[in-house]
Design a protein around this motif. Structure first.
Motif, PDB file in Angstrom:
ATOM      1  N   LEU A 157     -11.913   9.118   3.877  1.00  0.00           N
ATOM      2  CA  LEU A 157     -11.143   8.492   2.799  1.00  0.00           C
ATOM      3  C   LEU A 157     -10.097   9.451   2.203  1.00  0.00           C
ATOM      4  N   GLY A 214       0.853  -1.188   0.000  1.00  0.00           N
ATOM      5  CA  GLY A 214       0.000   0.000   0.000  1.00  0.00           C
ATOM      6  C   GLY A 214       0.882   1.229   0.000  1.00  0.00           C
ATOM      7  N   ILE A 243      -6.785   8.989   3.356  1.00  0.00           N
ATOM      8  CA  ILE A 243      -6.163   7.670   3.133  1.00  0.00           C
ATOM      9  C   ILE A 243      -5.683   7.460   1.699  1.00  0.00           C
ATOM     10  N   THR A 294     -10.329   2.028  -7.450  1.00  0.00           N
ATOM     11  CA  THR A 294     -11.491   2.856  -7.769  1.00  0.00           C
ATOM     12  C   THR A 294     -11.843   2.678  -9.240  1.00  0.00           C
TER      13      THR A 294
HETATM   14  C1  FAD Z   1     -11.755   3.518  -1.102  1.00  0.00           C
HETATM   15  C2  FAD Z   1     -10.333   3.430  -1.579  1.00  0.00           C
HETATM   16  C3  FAD Z   1     -10.047   3.684  -2.907  1.00  0.00           C
HETATM   17  C4  FAD Z   1      -8.746   3.527  -3.380  1.00  0.00           C
HETATM   18  N1  FAD Z   1      -8.470   3.708  -4.714  1.00  0.00           N
HETATM   19  C5  FAD Z   1      -7.254   3.326  -5.196  1.00  0.00           C
HETATM   20  C6  FAD Z   1      -7.009   3.314  -6.605  1.00  0.00           C
HETATM   21  O1  FAD Z   1      -7.859   3.684  -7.423  1.00  0.00           O
HETATM   22  N2  FAD Z   1      -5.806   2.872  -7.039  1.00  0.00           N
HETATM   23  C7  FAD Z   1      -4.823   2.442  -6.187  1.00  0.00           C
HETATM   24  O2  FAD Z   1      -3.767   2.043  -6.659  1.00  0.00           O
HETATM   25  N3  FAD Z   1      -5.029   2.475  -4.848  1.00  0.00           N
HETATM   26  C8  FAD Z   1      -6.220   2.888  -4.332  1.00  0.00           C
HETATM   27  N4  FAD Z   1      -6.442   2.890  -2.979  1.00  0.00           N
HETATM   28  C9  FAD Z   1      -5.386   2.441  -2.092  1.00  0.00           C
HETATM   29  C10 FAD Z   1      -4.796   3.536  -1.212  1.00  0.00           C
HETATM   30  O3  FAD Z   1      -3.983   4.389  -1.964  1.00  0.00           O
HETATM   31  C11 FAD Z   1      -4.077   2.826  -0.051  1.00  0.00           C
HETATM   32  O4  FAD Z   1      -5.078   2.298   0.787  1.00  0.00           O
HETATM   33  C12 FAD Z   1      -3.147   3.738   0.699  1.00  0.00           C
HETATM   34  O5  FAD Z   1      -2.045   4.109  -0.084  1.00  0.00           O
HETATM   35  C13 FAD Z   1      -2.639   3.093   1.997  1.00  0.00           C
HETATM   36  O6  FAD Z   1      -2.195   1.792   1.800  1.00  0.00           O
HETATM   37  P1  FAD Z   1      -2.740   0.619   2.760  1.00  0.00           P
HETATM   38  O7  FAD Z   1      -4.204   0.721   2.796  1.00  0.00           O
HETATM   39  O8  FAD Z   1      -2.134  -0.645   2.333  1.00  0.00           O
HETATM   40  O9  FAD Z   1      -2.216   1.012   4.208  1.00  0.00           O
HETATM   41  P2  FAD Z   1      -0.742   0.767   4.813  1.00  0.00           P
HETATM   42  O10 FAD Z   1       0.281   1.201   3.838  1.00  0.00           O
HETATM   43  O11 FAD Z   1      -0.659  -0.618   5.340  1.00  0.00           O
HETATM   44  O12 FAD Z   1      -0.763   1.787   6.016  1.00  0.00           O
HETATM   45  C14 FAD Z   1      -1.395   1.509   7.271  1.00  0.00           C
HETATM   46  C15 FAD Z   1      -1.040   2.665   8.210  1.00  0.00           C
HETATM   47  O13 FAD Z   1       0.398   2.729   8.395  1.00  0.00           O
HETATM   48  C16 FAD Z   1       0.852   4.026   8.069  1.00  0.00           C
HETATM   49  N5  FAD Z   1       2.191   3.968   7.482  1.00  0.00           N
HETATM   50  C17 FAD Z   1       2.627   3.141   6.491  1.00  0.00           C
HETATM   51  N6  FAD Z   1       3.910   3.399   6.214  1.00  0.00           N
HETATM   52  C18 FAD Z   1       4.291   4.414   7.036  1.00  0.00           C
HETATM   53  C19 FAD Z   1       5.517   5.139   7.228  1.00  0.00           C
HETATM   54  N7  FAD Z   1       6.599   4.885   6.492  1.00  0.00           N
HETATM   55  N8  FAD Z   1       5.543   6.109   8.167  1.00  0.00           N
HETATM   56  C20 FAD Z   1       4.447   6.398   8.902  1.00  0.00           C
HETATM   57  N9  FAD Z   1       3.271   5.750   8.768  1.00  0.00           N
HETATM   58  C21 FAD Z   1       3.193   4.782   7.849  1.00  0.00           C
HETATM   59  C22 FAD Z   1      -0.170   4.566   7.065  1.00  0.00           C
HETATM   60  O14 FAD Z   1      -0.129   5.975   6.970  1.00  0.00           O
HETATM   61  C23 FAD Z   1      -1.467   4.028   7.642  1.00  0.00           C
HETATM   62  O15 FAD Z   1      -1.896   4.866   8.670  1.00  0.00           O
HETATM   63  C24 FAD Z   1      -7.708   3.126  -2.482  1.00  0.00           C
HETATM   64  C25 FAD Z   1      -8.006   2.929  -1.134  1.00  0.00           C
HETATM   65  C26 FAD Z   1      -9.289   3.058  -0.673  1.00  0.00           C
HETATM   66  C27 FAD Z   1      -9.562   2.799   0.785  1.00  0.00           C
END
Ligand code: FAD
Length: 382
Positions: free
Chosen positions: A358, A131, A361, A158
Motif C-alpha cells: 500500500l 485517483g 500506492i 482512510t
Molecule cells: C488503502 C487505501 C487508503 C487510501 N487512503 C486515502 C485517503 O485517506 N484519502 C484519499 O484522498 N485517498 C486515499 N487513497 C487513494 C489513493 O491515494 C489512490 O488510490 C491513488 O492516488 C491512486 O489512484 P487510483 O487508485 O485511482 O489509481 P489510478 O490513478 O487509476 O492509477 C492506476 C495505475 O495507473 C498509473 N498511472 C496513473 N496516471 C499515470 C501517469 N500519468 N503516468 C504513469 N502512470 C500513471 C498509477 O500509477 C497506477 O499504477 C487510498 C487508497 C488506498 C488503496
C-alpha cells in the motif's frame, strides 16, 4: 555543516515511540490484521502519550514537533504496526491543511479538540473517476446563502467512518478545472455525510478505509479553507509535507523485515550450518541494510528541508517513492530468506509484505512520484 546525530530530545522521542510500538502495537498487530475491529484502544493509548497530536502546533495544545521529529517517530510506529500507523498518519494528513491554510478561528475550533481527547480525522480527495488525476474530481459544492451544499462521493478514505473531522475537496466552479476546487472542514456526524462500505483490504487491515457519500451536505461558509479555488493548491502543499512520513513508514516496515530475517537466518540450520553463513543470505541481508539506511537518509533530508522552510517537493517525492519501494523489496527478499516459514501466518513476514504494497500506492502512486521527480530533474525542454 552536516550533522547526522539526533539531539537528546529526539533520542527520547524515538525511544518513547519505539517502546509504544513494542508494547502497545506489536502485540495486537496480528489480532487487528485478522479481525474487523478498529484499534480504538491503541489509538486512545497513542493519544495519552501525545502521539496523535504531536505535529499540531503548541499554541493549539499539540506537541509542536518538527518534521524531523515526526519522521523519527513515524519509523518506529510503522515498525510496530504500519496498519495502525496509517490511521494515525492519515489523521495528521487531515490536520495539515488546517495548520497550513486555516484561519486562527478554524485552528482553535478544529485542532484543539484533538489535543484534548482521542480522535481521528480524514483527508478526502480521491474519487472513483479521479485517483492520480485528482484535479478531475466531480464532487460539487454550491454556495447557498451562508452555507455550501455538497453533493458527490469519495472512495478509499482512510479513517472513513471512524473520523471526527473530514477535510473534503469539492468543486465550487467545475468549469475552472483544478482552479475550481475548494477545501472544506466537515465535522463528523454532519447531516448528509453518509458512510459507505468499509473496504476489505489486502494489508493495513487495522486501519479503516471507506467510501463516503455527500447528500445535500450543508457546511457553513466559514468552514471553507483559504478561499474558493485554492483547494488543489491546498491538497498539493499538504501532500508535499506528508510524503516523507510515508517514506518513514516504509523504512519502519523494511527495518522490521530485516530484523526478523537476521534473527531467523542466524538460528535456522541447513546443510549443517546457520543459513546466515551462506554468502547468498549474508549478501542479501547486507543489501537490505544498505537500502534501509539510504531510504532513512532520503526521508530525514526531506524533513530537514521542510523544517528549514525550503522547497522540498522533489525530495519528499523521492523519500516516499524510495522508502516504499525499499519496504516492498525488503519484505519480498526477507520472506524468501525464511523459506516456507515466511509464507505462514505464524510468522510476521507475510503481513509485512502485504502491508508494504500500500505504501507504493497511497498519497500518490510511485509512478506519480517519479513524474514529480522527473519533471524537476529534467526541467524545461525547448
Ligand atoms: C488503502 C487505501 C487508503 C487510501 N487512503 C486515502 C485517503 O485517506 N484519502 C484519499 O484522498 N485517498 C486515499 N487513497 C487513494 C489513493 O491515494 C489512490 O488510490 C491513488 O492516488 C491512486 O489512484 P487510483 O487508485 O485511482 O489509481 P489510478 O490513478 O487509476 O492509477 C492506476 C495505475 O495507473 C498509473 N498511472 C496513473 N496516471 C499515470 C501517469 N500519468 N503516468 C504513469 N502512470 C500513471 C498509477 O500509477 C497506477 O499504477 C487510498 C487508497 C488506498 C488503496
Amino acid at each position: 555543516m552536516i550533522d547526522f546525530s539526533l539531539n537528546e530530545e529526539q533520542k527520547a522521542l524515538q525511544q518513547m515511540a519505539h517502546e509504544f510500538a513494542e508494547k502497545e502495537m506489536r502485540p495486537r498487530a496480528a489480532e487487528y490484521d485478522k479481525g474487523e475491529a478498529h484499534p480504538d484502544d491503541v489509538i486512545k493509548k497513542a493519544f495519552e502519550v501525545g502521539l496523535i497530536s504531536c505535529d499540531i502546533p503548541e499554541e493549539y495544545g499539540g506537541g509542536g514537533l518538527s518534521h524531523l521529529d515526526t519522521v523519527i517517530i513515524s519509523e518506529e510506529l510503522a515498525w510496530g504496526c504500519v496498519g495502525m500507523y496509517t490511521s494515525i498518519m492519515a489523521s495528521s494528513l487531515a490536520f495539515t491543511p488546517i495548520i497550513l491554510f486555516g484561519t486562527e478561528e478554524q485552528k482553535k475550533k478544529y485542532l484543539i479538540p484533538f489535543t484534548e481527547k482521542p480522535g481521528l480525522s480524514s483527508f478526502c480527495l480521491t474519487e472513483r473517476e479521479a485517483g492520480s488525476d485528482a484535479g478531475a474530481i466531480k464532487t460539487k459544492a454550491e454556495k447557498k446563502g451562508s452555507e455550501y451544499v455538497i453533493n458527490g462521493s469519495k472512495c478509499f478514505i482512510t479513517n472513513g467512518g471512524v473520523a471526527d473531522l473530514y477535510i473534503v475537496f469539492a468543486n465550487t466552479r467545475q468549469e475552472k478545472g483544478i482552479r475550481g476546487i475548494s477545501a472544506f472542514i466537515v465535522p463528523g456526524g454532519t447531516p448528509g455525510l453518509v458512510i459507505g462500505k468499509k473496504e476489505d483490504k489486502m494489508g493495513h487491515r487495522a486501519s479503516n478505509t471507506a467510501e463516503l457519500f455527500f447528500e445535500d451536505m450543508k457546511v457553513p461558509a466559514e468552514n471553507l479553507l483559504g478561499s474558493e479555488g485554492m483547494g488543489f493548491k491546498i491538497a498539493m502543499r499538504t501532500l508535499d509535507q506528508t510524503r516523507a512520513p510515508v517514506g518513514a513508514g516504509g523504512v519502519g516496515v523494511a527495518r522490521a523485515a530485516l530484523e526478523h530475517a537476521i534473527e531467523f537466518t542466524k538460528t535456522r540450520v541447513q546443510f549443517g550450518k546457520p543459513i546466515a553463513l551462506f554468502q547468498n543470505t549474508s549478501f542479501k541481508l547486507a543489501q537490505m541494510a544498505m537500502e534501509v539506511n539510504a531510504a532513512r537518509h532520503l526521508v530525514w533530508h526531506a524533513a530537514w528541508l521542510m523544517d528549514r522552510g525550503e522547497k522540498c517537493g522533489k525530495e519528499s517525492a523521492m523519500a516516499k517513492c524510495f522508502g516504499s519501494d525499499v519496504a516492498m523489496r525488503t519484505t519480498v527478499e526477507a520472506l524468501q530468506l525464511l523459506g516456507g516459514y515466511g509464507y505462514m501466518k505464524d510468522y510476521p513476514m507475510e503481513k509485512l509484505m502485504r502491508d508494504a504494497k500500500l505504501l507504493q500506492i497511497y498519497e500518490g502512486t510511485n509512478e506519480i512520484q517519479r513524474l514529480v521527480i522527473a519533471r524537476e530533474v529534467i526541467g524545461p525542454i525547448k
